[in-house]
Design a protein around this motif. Structure first.
Motif, PDB file in Angstrom:
ATOM      1  N   GLU A   1       0.825  -1.207   0.000  1.00 32.49           N
ATOM      2  CA  GLU A   1       0.000   0.000   0.000  1.00 32.49           C
ATOM      3  C   GLU A   1       0.856   1.254   0.000  1.00 32.49           C
ATOM      4  OE1 GLU A   1      -3.225   0.494  -0.188  1.00 32.49           O
ATOM      5  OE2 GLU A   1      -3.696  -1.642  -0.404  1.00 32.49           O
ATOM      6  N   ALA A   2       2.058   1.159   0.539  1.00 29.14           N
ATOM      7  CA  ALA A   2       2.899   2.353   0.681  1.00 29.14           C
ATOM      8  C   ALA A   2       3.932   2.498  -0.434  1.00 29.14           C
ATOM      9  CB  ALA A   2       3.599   2.339   2.037  1.00 29.14           C
ATOM     10  N   HIS A   3       4.338   1.405  -1.082  1.00 24.40           N
ATOM     11  CA  HIS A   3       5.456   1.477  -2.019  1.00 24.40           C
ATOM     12  C   HIS A   3       5.064   0.938  -3.401  1.00 24.40           C
ATOM     13  CE1 HIS A   3       8.606   2.537   0.909  1.00 24.40           C
ATOM     14  NE2 HIS A   3       7.895   1.802   1.771  1.00 24.40           N
ATOM     15  N   THR A   4       5.406   1.725  -4.435  1.00 24.33           N
ATOM     16  CA  THR A   4       5.262   1.302  -5.826  1.00 24.33           C
ATOM     17  C   THR A   4       6.591   1.556  -6.533  1.00 24.33           C
ATOM     18  OG1 THR A   4       2.898   1.836  -5.867  1.00 24.33           O
ATOM     19  CG2 THR A   4       4.017   1.615  -7.991  1.00 24.33           C
ATOM     20  N   ILE A   5       7.161   0.508  -7.118  1.00 24.60           N
ATOM     21  CA  ILE A   5       8.436   0.620  -7.821  1.00 24.60           C
ATOM     22  C   ILE A   5       8.173   0.934  -9.301  1.00 24.60           C
ATOM     23  CG2 ILE A   5      10.583  -0.536  -8.423  1.00 24.60           C
ATOM     24  CD1 ILE A   5      10.259   0.028  -5.462  1.00 24.60           C
ATOM     25  N   HIS A   6       8.841   1.973  -9.797  1.00 22.55           N
ATOM     26  CA  HIS A   6       8.785   2.339 -11.218  1.00 22.55           C
ATOM     27  C   HIS A   6      10.163   2.127 -11.832  1.00 22.55           C
ATOM     28  CE1 HIS A   6       4.878   4.489 -10.786  1.00 22.55           C
ATOM     29  NE2 HIS A   6       5.335   4.709  -9.556  1.00 22.55           N
ATOM     30  N   PHE A   7      10.223   1.549 -13.020  1.00 22.61           N
ATOM     31  CA  PHE A   7      11.501   1.367 -13.703  1.00 22.61           C
ATOM     32  C   PHE A   7      11.256   1.334 -15.206  1.00 22.61           C
ATOM     33  CE2 PHE A   7       9.693  -2.703 -12.653  1.00 22.61           C
ATOM     34  CZ  PHE A   7       9.896  -3.501 -13.762  1.00 22.61           C
ATOM     35  N   GLY A   8      12.320   1.599 -15.975  1.00 27.10           N
ATOM     36  CA  GLY A   8      12.153   1.618 -17.418  1.00 27.10           C
ATOM     37  C   GLY A   8      13.470   1.795 -18.138  1.00 27.10           C
TER      38      GLY A   8
ATOM     39  N   GLY B   1      19.286   4.732 -21.940  1.00 29.06           N
ATOM     40  CA  GLY B   1      19.044   5.153 -20.572  1.00 29.06           C
ATOM     41  C   GLY B   1      18.270   4.115 -19.779  1.00 29.06           C
ATOM     42  N   LEU B   2      18.485   4.111 -18.463  1.00 25.31           N
ATOM     43  CA  LEU B   2      17.780   3.239 -17.517  1.00 25.31           C
ATOM     44  C   LEU B   2      17.389   4.071 -16.293  1.00 25.31           C
ATOM     45  CD1 LEU B   2      20.282   0.223 -17.513  1.00 25.31           C
ATOM     46  CD2 LEU B   2      18.060   0.253 -18.667  1.00 25.31           C
ATOM     47  N   TYR B   3      16.248   3.742 -15.679  1.00 20.97           N
ATOM     48  CA  TYR B   3      15.887   4.422 -14.441  1.00 20.97           C
ATOM     49  C   TYR B   3      15.127   3.465 -13.531  1.00 20.97           C
ATOM     50  CZ  TYR B   3      10.947   4.882 -15.758  1.00 20.97           C
ATOM     51  OH  TYR B   3       9.640   4.613 -16.085  1.00 20.97           O
ATOM     52  N   VAL B   4      15.184   3.754 -12.248  1.00 19.29           N
ATOM     53  CA  VAL B   4      14.398   3.033 -11.247  1.00 19.29           C
ATOM     54  C   VAL B   4      14.083   4.008 -10.118  1.00 19.29           C
ATOM     55  CG1 VAL B   4      16.461   2.195 -10.048  1.00 19.29           C
ATOM     56  CG2 VAL B   4      14.277   0.993  -9.772  1.00 19.29           C
ATOM     57  N   GLN B   5      12.876   3.938  -9.584  1.00 20.91           N
ATOM     58  CA  GLN B   5      12.509   4.831  -8.492  1.00 20.91           C
ATOM     59  C   GLN B   5      11.370   4.209  -7.682  1.00 20.91           C
ATOM     60  OE1 GLN B   5      11.720   8.319 -10.784  1.00 20.91           O
ATOM     61  NE2 GLN B   5       9.604   7.751 -11.238  1.00 20.91           N
ATOM     62  N   ASP B   6      11.274   4.642  -6.452  1.00 22.28           N
ATOM     63  CA  ASP B   6      10.251   4.160  -5.524  1.00 22.28           C
ATOM     64  C   ASP B   6       9.297   5.298  -5.206  1.00 22.28           C
ATOM     65  OD1 ASP B   6       8.753   2.778  -3.645  1.00 22.28           O
ATOM     66  OD2 ASP B   6      10.146   3.281  -2.015  1.00 22.28           O
TER      67      ASP B   6
ATOM     68  N   LEU C   1       9.233  10.491  -3.679  1.00 26.65           N
ATOM     69  CA  LEU C   1       9.679   9.795  -4.892  1.00 26.65           C
ATOM     70  C   LEU C   1      11.196   9.894  -4.951  1.00 26.65           C
ATOM     71  CD1 LEU C   1       8.303   8.388  -7.356  1.00 26.65           C
ATOM     72  CD2 LEU C   1       8.662  10.514  -8.607  1.00 26.65           C
ATOM     73  N   TYR C   2      11.880   8.750  -4.930  1.00 24.16           N
ATOM     74  CA  TYR C   2      13.340   8.769  -4.949  1.00 24.16           C
ATOM     75  C   TYR C   2      13.851   7.630  -5.830  1.00 24.16           C
ATOM     76  CZ  TYR C   2      12.775   5.043  -1.485  1.00 24.16           C
ATOM     77  OH  TYR C   2      12.408   3.891  -0.843  1.00 24.16           O
ATOM     78  N   GLY C   3      14.988   7.843  -6.453  1.00 20.47           N
ATOM     79  CA  GLY C   3      15.556   6.837  -7.347  1.00 20.47           C
ATOM     80  C   GLY C   3      16.788   7.368  -8.053  1.00 20.47           C
ATOM     81  N   ALA C   4      17.095   6.753  -9.208  1.00 23.68           N
ATOM     82  CA  ALA C   4      18.290   7.134  -9.947  1.00 23.68           C
ATOM     83  C   ALA C   4      18.085   6.809 -11.423  1.00 23.68           C
ATOM     84  CB  ALA C   4      19.517   6.398  -9.410  1.00 23.68           C
ATOM     85  N   ARG C   5      18.865   7.500 -12.244  1.00 23.21           N
ATOM     86  CA  ARG C   5      18.819   7.305 -13.689  1.00 23.21           C
ATOM     87  C   ARG C   5      20.241   7.275 -14.232  1.00 23.21           C
ATOM     88  NH1 ARG C   5      14.992   8.256 -17.902  1.00 23.21           N
ATOM     89  NH2 ARG C   5      16.062   8.440 -19.903  1.00 23.21           N
ATOM     90  N   PHE C   6      20.462   6.410 -15.233  1.00 18.11           N
ATOM     91  CA  PHE C   6      21.751   6.320 -15.919  1.00 18.11           C
ATOM     92  C   PHE C   6      21.525   6.496 -17.410  1.00 18.11           C
ATOM     93  CE2 PHE C   6      24.902   3.902 -18.314  1.00 18.11           C
ATOM     94  CZ  PHE C   6      26.074   4.451 -17.840  1.00 18.11           C
ATOM     95  N   ASP C   7      22.299   7.385 -18.029  1.00 18.05           N
ATOM     96  CA  ASP C   7      22.203   7.655 -19.457  1.00 18.05           C
ATOM     97  C   ASP C   7      23.574   7.532 -20.111  1.00 18.05           C
ATOM     98  OD1 ASP C   7      19.343   8.593 -20.035  1.00 18.05           O
ATOM     99  OD2 ASP C   7      19.887   9.847 -18.326  1.00 18.05           O
ATOM    100  N   TYR C   8      23.568   7.031 -21.339  1.00 13.37           N
ATOM    101  CA  TYR C   8      24.804   6.874 -22.112  1.00 13.37           C
ATOM    102  C   TYR C   8      24.585   7.425 -23.521  1.00 13.37           C
ATOM    103  CZ  TYR C   8      28.712   4.718 -24.594  1.00 13.37           C
ATOM    104  OH  TYR C   8      29.827   4.512 -25.358  1.00 13.37           O
ATOM    105  N   MET C   9      25.583   8.125 -24.039  1.00  8.70           N
ATOM    106  CA  MET C   9      25.497   8.741 -25.352  1.00  8.70           C
ATOM    107  C   MET C   9      26.788   8.471 -26.125  1.00  8.70           C
ATOM    108  SD  MET C   9      25.056  12.795 -26.309  1.00  8.70           S
ATOM    109  CE  MET C   9      26.489  13.249 -25.324  1.00  8.70           C
TER     110      MET C   9
END
Length: 294
Positions: free
Chosen positions: A198-205, A250-255, A266-274
Motif C-alpha cells: 500500500e505504501a510502495h510502488t516501484i517504477h523502472f524503465g 538510458g535506464l531508471y528506477v525509483q520508488d 519519490l526517490y531513485g536514480a537514472r543512468f544515461d549513455y550517449m
C-alpha cells in the motif's frame, strides 16, 4: 520528445471537411474522420496549405517577391483492445513543407560571374524543403493487480534540403551551397510499475535509440587571395559530407513511497549513455516530495 493528446474515434465518430481561402493565394483544405469498429478505435486528420506569404519577407507591403509555400500535415491514431487489460496503439504522422525564400529588389551585385553581367536580386530562386515522418507502436497493459507496463517501438525520419540559386547566390554571396541534412532514427522505450504494498510502488524503465545522421553539402565558390578578394570569375565546387551512426540509451528506477495520506516521496536514480559526436554518460540520483494541503 513527442507529447500528443489526440482525439479518438469512439468519442468523435464521423468526419468533416473544411475549406479556407483568401488573399495572397491562400488555399487550405482540411479533414478529420474517426470511428469505432468493435475493439478498434481510429482517428485520422490532415490539411494542406498554400499561400504567397510562406516566410516573413524583407520588403514592406502585403505583396512579397518569390514567397510561395506549400505545406501538408497528417496524423493517424489507431488503437485495438486485445483484451480488457491490454491495448495495442499505432500513432503515425507526417509533415512536408516547401518554402520559397523571399527576395529584396535593388541589391547591388558584389561578385563577378563569368558569362552573367547582370542578374537582378529580385530574380533569385532559393527554396527549402522540409520533410518529417514518424511512427510509434505501443503495447500497454497490466499483469495481475500489481504490475503495469507500456512498451513502444518508434521510427522517425527527418530531411531538410536548401536549394540555392546557383547564379544569384554566387553573384550576391560569393557561395552557392546545396545543403542536405537528414537523419533516420529507430528506438524502443519501456516503462513499468510494480506495487509492492500500500505504501510502495516501484517504477523502472529503459530507452534506446539508434540514429543515422547524414549531412551533405556541395558549394560553388570563387577563388580568392589571402585577403578574401575574388581573383577568378569561374567558380569551383567544394564537397563537405558527413555520415555517422549514433546511439542513445538510458535506464531508471525509483520508488513511490506514500508516507501518509498527504505525503508522497519519490526517490531513485537514472543512468544515461550517449555515443554521438562525443561519448558521455551520466548517473543522476534524484528525490522529490509532494504534500497535499487538502
Amino acid at each position: 520528445v513527442i507529447d500528443i493528446h489526440t482525439k479518438t474515434g469512439c468519442t468523435n465518430q464521423g468526419g468533416q471537411a473544411e475549406m479556407y481561402g483568401g488573399q495572397r493565394a491562400t488555399y487550405q483544405p482540411s479533414f478529420e474522420y474517426g470511428g469505432c469498429n468493435g475493439r478498434l478505435d481510429y482517428y485520422v486528420g490532415g490539411y494542406y496549405l498554400q499561400n504567397d506569404r510562406g516566410v516573413q519577407p524583407p520588403t514592406e507591403g502585403p505583396v512579397a517577391i518569390h514567397d510561395r509555400t506549400n505545406q501538408g500535415q497528417g496524423l493517424g491514431y489507431f488503437s485495438y483492445l486485445i483484451d480488457p487489460d491490454t491495448r495495442l496503439t499505432l500513432l503515425t504522422g507526417t509533415a512536408v513543407n516547401f518554402f520559397q525564400i523571399p527576395n529584396t529588389p535593388g541589391v547591388p551585385q558584389v561578385y563577378q560571374l563569368n558569362g552573367v553581367p547582370i542578374y537582378p536580386s529580385a530574380d533569385l530562386k532559393e527554396s527549402q524543403l522540409e520533410q518529417n515522418y514518424f511512427g510509434v507502436l505501443a503495447l500497454q497493459g497490466k499483469l495481475g493487480q500489481n504490475f503495469n507496463y507500456q512498451a513502444a517501438a518508434f521510427s522517425r525520419y527527418e530531411r531538410t534540403q536548401f536549394f540555392p540559386d546557383p547564379i544569384g547566390d554566387l553573384i550576391y554571396n560569393g557561395v552557392a551551397s546545396n545543403v542536405l541534412n537528414g537523419d533516420y532514427a529507430n528506438g524502443v522505450q519501456g516503462d513499468f510499475s510494480y506495487r509492492l504494498s500500500e505504501a510502495h510502488t516501484i517504477h523502472f524503465g529503459f530507452f534506446g535509440q539508434e540514429e543515422a545522421v547524414n549531412i551533405d553539402t556541395t558549394s560553388l565558390v570563387f577563388s580568392a587571395n589571402s585577403e578574401g578578394q575574388q581573383i577568378s570569375d569561374v567558380p569551383f565546387s567544394i564537397v563537405d559530407n558527413l555520415n555517422k551512426l549514433t546511439w542513445l540509451g538510458g535506464l531508471y528506477v525509483q520508488d513511490q513511497w506514500r508516507v501518509g495520506e498527504r505525503m508522497t516521496l519519490l526517490y531513485g536514480a537514472r543512468f544515461d549513455y550517449m555515443d554521438q559526436f562525443v561519448t558521455a554518460w551520466a548517473f543522476e540520483p534524484r528525490i522529490g516530495a509532494t504534500y497535499k494541503l487538502d
